[in-house]
Design a protein around this motif. Structure first.
Motif, PDB file in Angstrom:
ATOM      1  N   GLY A   1       0.826  -1.211   0.000  1.00  0.00           N
ATOM      2  CA  GLY A   1       0.000   0.000   0.000  1.00  0.00           C
ATOM      3  C   GLY A   1       0.851   1.247   0.000  1.00  0.00           C
ATOM      4  O   GLY A   1       0.588   2.201  -0.737  1.00  0.00           O
ATOM      5  N   ILE A   2       1.911   1.253   0.811  1.00  0.00           N
ATOM      6  CA  ILE A   2       2.791   2.420   0.890  1.00  0.00           C
ATOM      7  C   ILE A   2       3.538   2.617  -0.430  1.00  0.00           C
ATOM      8  O   ILE A   2       3.655   3.723  -0.929  1.00  0.00           O
ATOM      9  N   GLY A   3       4.002   1.507  -1.006  1.00  0.00           N
ATOM     10  CA  GLY A   3       4.716   1.586  -2.289  1.00  0.00           C
ATOM     11  C   GLY A   3       3.811   2.084  -3.407  1.00  0.00           C
ATOM     12  O   GLY A   3       4.242   2.833  -4.268  1.00  0.00           O
ATOM     13  N   GLY A   4       2.551   1.677  -3.358  1.00  0.00           N
ATOM     14  CA  GLY A   4       1.563   2.175  -4.323  1.00  0.00           C
ATOM     15  C   GLY A   4       1.709   1.618  -5.737  1.00  0.00           C
ATOM     16  O   GLY A   4       1.110   2.164  -6.665  1.00  0.00           O
ATOM     17  N   ASP A   5       2.460   0.538  -5.906  1.00  0.00           N
ATOM     18  CA  ASP A   5       2.624  -0.051  -7.234  1.00  0.00           C
ATOM     19  C   ASP A   5       1.297  -0.679  -7.676  1.00  0.00           C
ATOM     20  O   ASP A   5       0.738  -1.518  -6.966  1.00  0.00           O
ATOM     21  N   LYS A   6       0.790  -0.252  -8.855  1.00  0.00           N
ATOM     22  CA  LYS A   6      -0.555  -0.656  -9.276  1.00  0.00           C
ATOM     23  C   LYS A   6      -0.690  -2.169  -9.446  1.00  0.00           C
ATOM     24  O   LYS A   6      -1.693  -2.762  -9.032  1.00  0.00           O
ATOM     25  N   ASP A   7       0.309  -2.804 -10.061  1.00  0.00           N
ATOM     26  CA  ASP A   7       0.224  -4.258 -10.286  1.00  0.00           C
ATOM     27  C   ASP A   7       0.235  -5.009  -8.952  1.00  0.00           C
ATOM     28  O   ASP A   7      -0.515  -5.969  -8.763  1.00  0.00           O
ATOM     29  N   ALA A   8       1.107  -4.555  -8.048  1.00  0.00           N
ATOM     30  CA  ALA A   8       1.190  -5.210  -6.741  1.00  0.00           C
ATOM     31  C   ALA A   8      -0.131  -5.025  -5.981  1.00  0.00           C
ATOM     32  O   ALA A   8      -0.630  -5.973  -5.351  1.00  0.00           O
TER      33      ALA A   8
ATOM     34  N   ALA B   1      -5.376  -6.111   6.801  1.00  0.00           N
ATOM     35  CA  ALA B   1      -4.143  -5.508   6.272  1.00  0.00           C
ATOM     36  C   ALA B   1      -4.328  -5.089   4.817  1.00  0.00           C
ATOM     37  O   ALA B   1      -3.844  -4.028   4.407  1.00  0.00           O
ATOM     38  N   VAL B   2      -5.061  -5.906   4.039  1.00  0.00           N
ATOM     39  CA  VAL B   2      -5.300  -5.556   2.631  1.00  0.00           C
ATOM     40  C   VAL B   2      -6.151  -4.279   2.557  1.00  0.00           C
ATOM     41  O   VAL B   2      -5.837  -3.361   1.785  1.00  0.00           O
ATOM     42  N   LEU B   3      -7.186  -4.213   3.396  1.00  0.00           N
ATOM     43  CA  LEU B   3      -8.013  -2.997   3.395  1.00  0.00           C
ATOM     44  C   LEU B   3      -7.183  -1.770   3.780  1.00  0.00           C
ATOM     45  O   LEU B   3      -7.324  -0.703   3.196  1.00  0.00           O
ATOM     46  N   GLU B   4      -6.295  -1.965   4.765  1.00  0.00           N
ATOM     47  CA  GLU B   4      -5.412  -0.856   5.175  1.00  0.00           C
ATOM     48  C   GLU B   4      -4.498  -0.435   4.033  1.00  0.00           C
ATOM     49  O   GLU B   4      -4.260   0.758   3.818  1.00  0.00           O
ATOM     50  N   ALA B   5      -3.978  -1.443   3.310  1.00  0.00           N
ATOM     51  CA  ALA B   5      -3.099  -1.145   2.169  1.00  0.00           C
ATOM     52  C   ALA B   5      -3.853  -0.322   1.131  1.00  0.00           C
ATOM     53  O   ALA B   5      -3.311   0.652   0.584  1.00  0.00           O
ATOM     54  N   TYR B   6      -5.102  -0.702   0.879  1.00  0.00           N
ATOM     55  CA  TYR B   6      -5.908   0.061  -0.083  1.00  0.00           C
ATOM     56  C   TYR B   6      -6.185   1.473   0.440  1.00  0.00           C
ATOM     57  O   TYR B   6      -6.211   2.427  -0.326  1.00  0.00           O
ATOM     58  N   LEU B   7      -6.396   1.569   1.752  1.00  0.00           N
ATOM     59  CA  LEU B   7      -6.614   2.898   2.348  1.00  0.00           C
ATOM     60  C   LEU B   7      -5.373   3.766   2.152  1.00  0.00           C
ATOM     61  O   LEU B   7      -5.472   4.921   1.737  1.00  0.00           O
ATOM     62  N   ILE B   8      -4.200   3.182   2.449  1.00  0.00           N
ATOM     63  CA  ILE B   8      -2.943   3.929   2.312  1.00  0.00           C
ATOM     64  C   ILE B   8      -2.736   4.356   0.853  1.00  0.00           C
ATOM     65  O   ILE B   8      -2.336   5.481   0.573  1.00  0.00           O
ATOM     66  N   ALA B   9      -3.057   3.443  -0.063  1.00  0.00           N
ATOM     67  CA  ALA B   9      -2.836   3.740  -1.486  1.00  0.00           C
ATOM     68  C   ALA B   9      -4.000   4.546  -2.084  1.00  0.00           C
ATOM     69  O   ALA B   9      -3.958   4.899  -3.260  1.00  0.00           O
ATOM     70  N   ASP B  10      -5.028   4.795  -1.275  1.00  0.00           N
ATOM     71  CA  ASP B  10      -6.225   5.509  -1.712  1.00  0.00           C
ATOM     72  C   ASP B  10      -6.866   4.814  -2.915  1.00  0.00           C
ATOM     73  O   ASP B  10      -7.300   5.480  -3.860  1.00  0.00           O
ATOM     74  N   ASP B  11      -6.914   3.484  -2.861  1.00  0.00           N
ATOM     75  CA  ASP B  11      -7.470   2.706  -3.960  1.00  0.00           C
ATOM     76  C   ASP B  11      -8.941   2.407  -3.653  1.00  0.00           C
ATOM     77  O   ASP B  11      -9.311   1.303  -3.235  1.00  0.00           O
ATOM     78  N   THR B  12      -9.807   3.402  -3.881  1.00  0.00           N
ATOM     79  CA  THR B  12     -11.229   3.248  -3.532  1.00  0.00           C
ATOM     80  C   THR B  12     -11.903   2.188  -4.406  1.00  0.00           C
ATOM     81  O   THR B  12     -12.793   1.481  -3.934  1.00  0.00           O
ATOM     82  N   ALA B  13     -11.440   2.056  -5.653  1.00  0.00           N
ATOM     83  CA  ALA B  13     -12.062   1.084  -6.562  1.00  0.00           C
ATOM     84  C   ALA B  13     -11.893  -0.337  -6.024  1.00  0.00           C
ATOM     85  O   ALA B  13     -12.830  -1.146  -6.098  1.00  0.00           O
ATOM     86  N   ALA B  14     -10.722  -0.633  -5.477  1.00  0.00           N
ATOM     87  CA  ALA B  14     -10.463  -1.977  -4.959  1.00  0.00           C
ATOM     88  C   ALA B  14     -11.358  -2.273  -3.753  1.00  0.00           C
ATOM     89  O   ALA B  14     -11.895  -3.384  -3.626  1.00  0.00           O
TER      90      ALA B  14
END
Lengths: 271, 136
Positions: free
Chosen positions: A105-112, A130-143
């Protein structure tokens, strides 16, 4: 025990104590130097840093040092580093696995980030968090939206929707409302989102609620959002003494100034 | 007599060879203040601040430097330009600073960050040594 024996014993204990303190200092210094050396690798060319970070992760090091190594990996922005991070997110267990997921999530790599969907589906509650947190960190609302939209599990839906609220994903929350209708968790998420339009809407949700659960959730939502004006509006329009009492309780819980207006008005006979 | 002189000179030579530190770092003047040098063959400039004959701050300016300057000692005042030093000499100086336990923690950390930015085998061997030396 005679004096000489006591003195000898005291001296021996003192020696042992200072010896162990000195050892602790040395150990702390060494660990601190290791940590700084690892952190310094963030500025190193990835080709130089990667083998060292890799070796830390596969070696017999403290969890703290390994977690820091994962962070360095997340900052490298090379295909190798992302694939290594993903391997840890997939194959390791416990804290190291959840930390690797957060680091993606912190790295923000789209494929990862896209690969986290599969890890979520196969993971336990900690992994899913942890996955939800990663999406929160990456601001990936679609995921997060995809998780909420595709799950049949009420708890999973609730957690994903709460996360969308924390991300301020109003469009996604509206879409979920259109698809699945209102639910307690969705109302709470609308309140958490901080979107003024959604918060104002809670007043209408209360008025039009078909169940007590939805009605209570709307009140709770207004309290979470700190929207005492809305609660005051509902109080004024409440049809029964029981409803008025319930709304007043929420205003009191909010420690709202509006309560005092109501009390003053009651004394003046205007309410 | 001649053999004795030859043997004595040989012993003296060996003694000198042993006493000379390998890759010894170049020395800096004893005056307080900022010193700077260009690393040979790299677009990197090292700034070193010295106080009471001890390094207290290091700044590294390179095209891909990612260190922030917020809250850190600024490079100002007179700067002694030491010209160009080789990568090996620069690494040796930074290694000396990291290894010197009497120096402040900050300057030793800054030296470690400097070493990480170098493309030097010696520097990365040291990282390997720190991280993977047998724990006692």
């Amino acid at each position: 025990m005679n004096t000489t024996t006591r003195l000898a014993l005291g001296a021996a204990l003192l020696l042992l104590a200072t010896g162990s303190l000195a050892q602790t200092d040395t150990t702390d210094d060494a660990e601190s130097l290791r940590m700084t050396a690892l952190e310094a690798l963030i500025t190193a060319p990835p080709a130089r840093a990667m083998p060292i970070v890799d070796k830390v992760l596969s070696g017999n090091h403290s969890a703290k040092l390994k977690e820091r190594a994962l962070f360095i990996l997340s900052q490298m922005e090379t295909p190798e580093s992302q694939s290594r991070l993903l391997a840890f997110a997939n194959d390791s267990q416990g804290e190291l696995q959840t930390e690797a997921i957060r680091m993606i999530g912190i790295g923000g790599d789209k494929d990862a980030l896209a690969s986290l969907g599969e890890i979520y589906r196969g993971g336990n509650a900690d992994v899913r968090d942890a996955v939800l947190e990663a999406y929160l960190i990456a601001d990936d609302t679609a995921a997060v939206f995809n998780i909420a939209a595709n799950t049949q599990d009420e708890e999973e839906f609730s957690e994903a929707v709460t996360m969308l609220g924390a991300m301020g994903a109003n469009a996604e929350l509206r879409e979920l409302r259109n698809r699945a209708g209102l639910s307690e968790s969705l109302i709470e998420a609308l309140a958490i989102s901080g979107d003024p339009e959604s918060i104002n809407e809670l007043v209408d949700i209360y008025r039009n609620a078909e169940t007590d659960e939805i009605r209570n959730s709307a009140l709770e939502g207004l309290m979470i959002a700190g929207h005492d004006e809305g609660l005051l509006e509902l109080y004024r329009g409440a049809g029964s003494a029981a409803d008025k009492r319930q709304i007043l309780q929420y205003l009191v819980m909010m420690d709202s100034e509006a309560v005092w207006d109501l009390i003053d008005n009651a004394f003046e006979g205007t309410q | 007599m001649r053999t004795f002189k030859f043997n004595a000179l040989a012993v003296l030579g060996l003694a000198l060879l042993w006493s000379a530190p390998a890759n010894s770092a170049p020395s800096i003047d004893t005056s307080d203040g900022w010193y700077k040098w260009q690393v040979e063959g790299a677009a990197t400039t090292l700034f070193l601040y010295q106080e009471n004959n001890k390094p207290t701050h290091i700044r590294i300016i390179s095209p891909d430097c990612r260190i922030t300057w917020h809250g850190r000692k600024r490079i100002n005042g007179e700067i002694t330009d030491m010209g160009t030093l080789s990568l090996d000499d620069s690494v040796a100086m930074l290694l000396d600073i990291v290894r010197e336990k009497d120096l402040g923690k900050d300057v030793r950390e800054e030296a470690l960050f400097g070493l990480a930015q170098s493309d030097s085998d010696t520097a990365f061997e040291y990282f390997d040594q720190i991280l993977f030396a047998q724990k006692k």
